[in-house]
Design a protein around this motif. Structure first.
Motif, mmCIF file in Angstrom:
data_model
loop_
_atom_site.group_PDB
_atom_site.id
_atom_site.type_symbol
_atom_site.label_atom_id
_atom_site.label_comp_id
_atom_site.label_asym_id
_atom_site.label_seq_id
_atom_site.Cartn_x
_atom_site.Cartn_y
_atom_site.Cartn_z
ATOM 1 N N ASP A 266 -10.479 2.232 -1.283
ATOM 2 C CA ASP A 266 -9.430 2.075 -0.270
ATOM 3 C C ASP A 266 -8.092 1.779 -0.933
ATOM 4 O O ASP A 266 -7.038 2.142 -0.406
ATOM 5 N N TYR A 267 -8.149 1.117 -2.088
ATOM 6 C CA TYR A 267 -6.953 0.806 -2.878
ATOM 7 C C TYR A 267 -7.221 1.232 -4.317
ATOM 8 O O TYR A 267 -8.370 1.261 -4.769
ATOM 9 N N ASP A 289 -6.776 9.137 0.133
ATOM 10 C CA ASP A 289 -6.368 8.268 1.243
ATOM 11 C C ASP A 289 -5.518 7.100 0.763
ATOM 12 O O ASP A 289 -4.543 6.719 1.419
ATOM 13 N N LYS A 292 -2.033 8.475 0.229
ATOM 14 C CA LYS A 292 -1.374 8.807 1.499
ATOM 15 C C LYS A 292 -0.947 7.561 2.260
ATOM 16 O O LYS A 292 0.046 7.584 2.997
ATOM 17 N N ASN A 293 -1.675 6.465 2.083
ATOM 18 C CA ASN A 293 -1.373 5.229 2.808
ATOM 19 C C ASN A 293 -0.630 4.199 1.954
ATOM 20 O O ASN A 293 -0.554 3.024 2.316
ATOM 21 N N ASN A 294 -0.070 4.667 0.827
ATOM 22 C CA ASN A 294 0.723 3.794 -0.045
ATOM 23 C C ASN A 294 -0.075 2.571 -0.482
ATOM 24 O O ASN A 294 0.397 1.435 -0.435
ATOM 25 N N ARG A 295 -1.287 2.808 -0.923
ATOM 26 C CA ARG A 295 -2.167 1.717 -1.338
ATOM 27 C C ARG A 295 -2.511 1.819 -2.830
ATOM 28 O O ARG A 295 -3.663 1.716 -3.221
ATOM 29 N N THR A 330 2.098 -6.762 4.521
ATOM 30 C CA THR A 330 2.036 -5.439 5.172
ATOM 31 C C THR A 330 0.680 -5.108 5.767
ATOM 32 O O THR A 330 0.573 -4.158 6.530
ATOM 33 N N GLU A 331 -0.365 -5.867 5.421
ATOM 34 C CA GLU A 331 -1.691 -5.468 5.880
ATOM 35 C C GLU A 331 -2.173 -6.253 7.085
ATOM 36 O O GLU A 331 -3.158 -5.902 7.712
#
Length: 332
Positions: A266-267, A289, A292-295, A330-331
């Motif tokens: 996820d990160y 992903d 795309k999600n800036n992680r 941010t989360e």
């Protein structure tokens, strides 16, 4: 700072090339071997005089060394000695320039790299013990003529507790080792507590390196903060990383870019090394992903190449700070 950083990178890259920890063979997949057996104290006399010795069992046979060495030269383990309050008389330049020891190395002589030029410099220091990662057996033979030489191959230790405990035995600093580990555990607990509840259960984290043109997936060992991320802070690896690297005691595995998605969590923690240049617009990278999600957490190579106990201690807090910065703001 640019000059220092360049020497630091150059030294580390030369070390890796000499001992063969990372190859750039271009194969689709390539893994490190399991860890070498750690040196063990097999015989020890009471530490009542500097003349007494102990026998250390190593991968190259038994080595008789002083119980209380006074003039140590090290190649690869400077921080271990410093953590236990012992200042070697000599170490390579790339270790002296580690950001984690800069305020501890005044008076430690620069012996250069692990090459022929180091022999004369080591001889001049008149050591009573040499401890080296030992990538070149011809050099090792020359070192043995100077002083008792312990060869502890790169990657022998990928756990702070095992490493510090072993060095405490080697240099008769068992109490100092226990004390250091006690304060280390306090710091790790504080860092873990500081991110408690920020990361949702089941969230996964990958540790990628782009070394030159080769992609690597890192486990929980000596590569790019892996121990701090997985062992100490307990962040969860993707199942495939857990099964193929961590459970198999492998530090790293080389893969093709096309397989990045298989290992992406996820990160992503990302290290760019040895001229690695990321094409952020590539179809594979941009499709992940986490991207795309800036992680993506980008690691500072100068701070995440070192893998010694002092480095791991600091990296634990730095990773925790990254998590707090991202998840705290941010989360949630």
């Amino acid at each position: 700072m640019t000059g220092v950083k360049s020497k630091w990178w150059a030294g580390l890259i030369i070390l890796l090339l000499v001992i063969g920890i990372i190859g750039c063979s271009g194969q689709a997949e390539e893994t490190t071997e399991n860890k070498a057996s750690a040196p063990a104290v097999t015989e020890e006399q009471p530490a009542t005089s500097e003349a007494e010795t102990q026998v250390i069992s190593t991968v190259n046979g038994d080595v008789e060394i002083p119980v209380n060495p006074q003039r140590i030269v090290t190649q690869g383990y400077l921080a271990d000695f410093l953590a236990l309050g012992v200042k070697p008389v000599g170490a390579p330049d790339y270790e002296l320039e580690s950001p984690y020891v800069l305020d501890l190395v005044e008076g430690v002589a620069d012996i250069g790299r692990i090459d022929g030029g180091s022999v004369e410099k080591i001889l001049a220091l008149q050591p009573d013990l040499i401890v080296t990662v030992g990538g070149d057996e011809k050099l090792n033979e020359q070192y043995r003529k100077i002083a008792p030489t312990l060869i502890i191959p790169y990657g022998t230790y990928d756990n702070v507790h095992e490493e510090i405990t072993a060095f405490g035995e080697i240099i008769n600093k068992q109490k100092e080792a226990k004390d250091w580990l006690s304060q280390f555990e306090v710091k790790v607990k504080a860092a873990k507590d500081s991110i408690q509840g920020l990361v949702k259960e089941g969230t996964t984290f990958s540790n990628f390196s782009l070394f030159g043109k080769e992609w690597y997936i890192n486990g929980d060992g000596v590569n790019r903060g892996g121990q701090a991320i997985y062992q100490q802070l307990g962040l969860k690896a993707p199942d495939i990383v857990q099964k193929e690297l961590i459970d198999q005691d492998k530090d790293t595995v080389a893969i093709s870019e096309e397989k990045l998605a298989d290992y992406a969590g996820d990160y992503i923690f990302l290290d760019l090394s040895n001229g690695g240049s990321l094409d952020e617009g590539s179809a594979v990278w941009s499709s992940l992903d986490a991207v795309k999600n800036n992680r993506v957490f980008k690691l500072d190579g100068e701070r995440f190449w070192p893998y010694d106990p002092l480095a791991v201690e600091a990296q634990v807090q730095e990773i925790a700070d990254m998590i707090k910065e991202r998840f705290g703001k941010t989360e949630n």
